[in-house]
Write an enzyme that holds these catalytic residues in place. Structure first.
Site, PDB file in Angstrom:
ATOM      1  CB  CYS A  45      -1.268  -0.036   1.496  1.00 26.64           C
ATOM      2  SG  CYS A  45      -0.491  -0.599   2.630  1.00 26.64           S
ATOM      3  NE  ARG A  51       2.694  -9.292   5.230  1.00 24.25           N
ATOM      4  CZ  ARG A  51       1.250  -9.197   4.994  1.00 24.25           C
ATOM      5  NH1 ARG A  51       0.518  -9.872   5.882  1.00 24.25           N
ATOM      6  NH2 ARG A  51       0.794  -8.953   4.217  1.00 24.25           N
ATOM      7  CD  GLN A  89      -0.764  -9.777   0.935  1.00 20.19           C
ATOM      8  OE1 GLN A  89      -0.628  -8.868   0.430  1.00 20.19           O
ATOM      9  NE2 GLN A  89      -1.137 -10.796   1.733  1.00 20.19           N
ATOM     10  CG  ASP A 119      -1.716  -6.345  -2.219  1.00 19.52           C
ATOM     11  OD1 ASP A 119      -3.168  -5.914  -1.942  1.00 19.52           O
ATOM     12  OD2 ASP A 119      -0.876  -5.548  -2.051  1.00 19.52           O
ATOM     13  CG  HIS A 145      -3.458  -0.964  -2.314  1.00 17.05           C
ATOM     14  ND1 HIS A 145      -2.749  -1.513  -2.784  1.00 17.05           N
ATOM     15  CD2 HIS A 145      -3.892  -1.336  -1.055  1.00 17.05           C
ATOM     16  CE1 HIS A 145      -2.258  -1.899  -1.588  1.00 17.05           C
ATOM     17  NE2 HIS A 145      -2.823  -1.947  -0.308  1.00 17.05           N
ATOM     18  CE  LYS A 200     -10.931  -6.597   9.571  1.00 17.96           C
ATOM     19  NZ  LYS A 200      -9.475  -7.953  10.424  1.00 17.96           N
ATOM     20  CG  HIS A 229      -5.602  -2.044   2.177  1.00 13.09           C
ATOM     21  ND1 HIS A 229      -4.721  -1.625   1.746  1.00 13.09           N
ATOM     22  CD2 HIS A 229      -6.113  -0.516   2.976  1.00 13.09           C
ATOM     23  CE1 HIS A 229      -4.269  -0.289   2.458  1.00 13.09           C
ATOM     24  NE2 HIS A 229      -4.714   0.201   2.931  1.00 13.09           N
TER      25      HIS A 229
END
Length: 631
Positions: A328, A357, A375, A377, A379, A458, A504
């Site tokens: 992000c 991580r 991911q 992923d 945005h 979320k 996200h």
RNA sequence: GCUGGCGUAGCUCAGUCGGUAGAGCGACGCACUCGUAAUGCGUAGGUCACGGGUUCAAGUCCCGUCGCCAGCUCCA
């Protein structure tokens, strides 16, 4: 007494639920616990007034929970007999069983579970009745202090109840709210599973206790079924199948990171291609952003305060830098690179790049919990008035993805927590927009009030795999904070600079983890569209290798993943190997096929399907791949 | 990170009381040229996780480190 079937019966005052059960006969004698006006009570409970009465057997959800709770008490009794110095902590029923925590003078070995089970069987054979008594709290504290049960004393001190209850069976007594089964003999099927450490009250600064896990069922057959399911889960373990199918491996040199072998990486690429295929038509633009940033970036994003302990940090020429755990902040920088107009929104950046991580060592678990990940992923930067429509689009995307894997899922809406940031009105509008989108999509959902992130509400999606296990994969989070922190703006219709909202979202979530789940979901037998090797061509003898090679070439030209097993082995042996590796189609090639331009098709589950012209086979399997057929 | 267990060939696992390493499967080689779930014979493969200690001698006993496993804690 009003019974669940609506009938009403008269009984003398003070009769026990057990006596009524005996009077009713039939199924009622199976009851192990009663519900009186909605409250669970022991069968020896005396009914003094008119009431709604339900008699629950061990096969009911509530009955099973009580049965397991009582089994936990019996286990504690057995442990106390074998190790008198044992101190009791807590022993509740849990999903699929129960546990009891003990403070013991020595470590328990797995072998000792057998002798504890044996002692439990003796207790069950003795058929001790459970009895209940109440004491004043102070009296109870004295009672347990005398017995050295300091954990019970601590529990009592924190209790509001002025007259807590105690349950006894035989010589054993425990502080307990109850209710319990009538007697230990009612336990018909149980099994102790394993020992593990657990902190007292889940607090890592408190003493570590020893927890024994077990389970109990109403009947042996149900216990057997449960144990069989556990064995099946073990057979499907992605760590084992990942090795056997040559998908991936792990090395001590890089804990928490995956080595993707060619076949595993093929699977990985298929998933990413699938994701692109769904997202590009919806206006997602794939990007690639840096994976290492100066810590100042992480300070801006807020990760430094909230996530520092989970980041890989390094000193680069005297400067502190961090590897990205999420995309992000990078996407925010990318957004801010240009002046954005309201007409540019929604702007959707997707990225499949690496994330790192620093997960604590004890939490790593094969591909399911890793330190190095990717991911699907993205945005989405959007105006507040676009939330509903964009959420609706993401919901549709989630549905399309999980349908392709034949996975059911449920949705949870997590709303404003106590420590929320931003203004209340925005939160309320956003939550309403989420709800409207869910309702418009006809998606049933549950609300987790107060469980949202501090920066926005979320949606979490729990998928259910073939064994009925739930996994959280997809997540969709609204974020009002990050655009604020990065000072993101767009120029609105009236020329004013306004703050965009950010979504996200990840659908499969972490690909490493998702592949681990897929391996277990399909037990390694991937549907054709996912299978790393879709076809294996098996020439019977040396003379057929040339034709087999031509078949492979034609398949490859039709974008079908095929390989030839040209080894000098019997056909039965080659078939066996292809079967074991769960390859969807085997094409047996001999003299007949070479002469006729056909292939003898064998399917891993349907067996020998006979010979067809090669073009026909290509057409059929191509359709199966394009339709993403699940077999 | 914490508690407990484990770490021997690619995999699954033996290895006694401390006396210098073994099987099956797999791999490789050779022979067999084979029609729908295992052909036969042979060969290679080990710093016993790593480092230290005890001992005449350590895979085996002790200490430390790393990793893995089961939980706990954590999980933006």
């Amino acid at each position: 007494m009003r019974l669940p079937d609506g009938s009403v019966r008269q009984y003398p005052k003070g009769i026990t639920a057990a006596q009524i059960a005996a009077d009713l006969g039939d199924g009622a004698v199976e009851a192990i616990v009663a519900r009186v006006d909605g409250r669970l009570v022991d069968l020896f409970y005396r009914l003094e007034n008119d009431a709604n009465l339900e008699l629950l057997p061990a096969t009911s959800a509530e009955g099973l929970e009580v049965l397991r709770h009582s089994t936990a008490h019996v286990m504690a009794q057995a442990v106390k007999r074998l190790i008198p110095e044992a101190r009791l902590a807590i022993g509740p029923p849990i999903e699929n069983g129960f546990y009891y925590d003990f403070d013991l003078p020595r470590a328990l070995s797995a072998e000792e579970l057998a002798s504890i089970e044996e002692e439990m069987r003796r207790i069950i054979a003795a058929d001790y009745p459970f009895s209940r008594e109440e004491m004043d709290r102070d009296e109870a504290i004295r009672f347990f202090r005398e017995r050295g049960e300091n954990y019970k004393v601590e529990i009592l001190k924190g209790l509001d109840d002025p007259r807590p209850s105690l349950y006894r069976q035989g010589e054993f007594v425990d502080l307990c709210r109850g209710p319990h089964i009538p007697s230990t003999g009612r336990i018909k099927a149980f099994k102790l599973r394993h020992v593990a450490g657990a902190y007292w009250r889940g607090d890592s600064s408190r003493p570590m206790l020893q927890r024994i896990y077990g389970t109990a069922f109403a009947h042996q057959a149900e216990l057997d079924l449960f144990l069989e399911r556990l064995a099946e889960a073990e057979r499907r373990d992605h760590r084992r199948l990942g090795r056997e199918l040559d998908l991936f491996s792990f090395r001590d040199e890089a804990p928490g990171f995956i080595f993707w072998h060619p076949k595993g990486y093929q699977l990985y690429r298929t998933l990413v291609d699938f994701s692109r295929e769904l997202q590009e038509p919806r206006g997602y633009q794939e990007v690639s952003t840096p994976w290492i940033y100066r810590v100042s970036l992480w300070q801006t994003s807020g990760h430094w305060d909230h996530y520092k302990d989970n980041m890989f940090l390094a000193d680069a020429g005297g400067e502190a830098v961090g590897v990205k755990p999420m995309n992000c902040p990078g996407h925010c920088l990318l957004y801010s690179q240009s002046v954005r107009s309201y007409r540019d929104l929604p702007l959707k950046f997707s990225e499949y790049g690496p994330l790192a991580r620093y997960e604590p060592s004890g939490t790593l678990h094969g591909a399911l919990r890793v330190r190095g990940m990717h991911q699907d992923d993205a945005h989405i930067f959007l105006r507040e008035d676009q939330i509903e429509e964009q959420i609706a689009e993401v919901l549709e995307l989630v549905d399309e993805v999980y349908r392709a894997f034949g996975m059911e899922y449920t949705v949870k809406l997590s709303t404003r927590p106590d420590d929320y940031m931003g203004d209340l009105a925005t939160w309320e509008r956003a939550e309403e927009a989420l709800e409207r989108a869910l309702q418009a999509a006809g998606r049933p959902y549950t609300v987790n009030a107060g469980d949202g992130a501090f920066y926005g509400p979320k949606l979490d999606f729990d998928v259910t795999d073939a064994l009925g296990r739930k996994w959280q994969c997809a997540t969709v989070q609204l974020d009002f904070q990050m655009p604020e922190r990065f000072g993101l703006t767009y120029v609105d219709r009236d020329g004013q600079h306004r703050r965009p909202v950010m979504i996200h979202r990840a659908i499969m979530g972490t690909l490493e983890r998702f592949i681990g789940i897929l391996v277990e979901h399909f037990a390694g037998a991937f549907p054709v569209w996912l299978a790393p090797v879709q076809v294996r061509v098996l020439p019977i003898g040396e003379d057929h290798k040339a034709y087999a090679e031509r078949v492979r070439w034609e398949l490859a030209r039709a974008r079908i993943r095929a390989e030839v097993d040209g080894r000098n082995e019997k056909i039965g042996y080659k078939i066996r190997e292809a079967q074991v590796q769960q390859i969807p189609y085997m094409l047996v090639i001999g003299g007949k096929e070479a002469a006729a331009g056909t292939v003898a098709v064998r399917h891993r589950r349907r067996g020998d399907l006979g010979s067809v012209p090669l073009e026909r086979f290509i057409e059929d399997i191509r359709r199966e791949i394009d339709d993403r057929t699940l077999d």
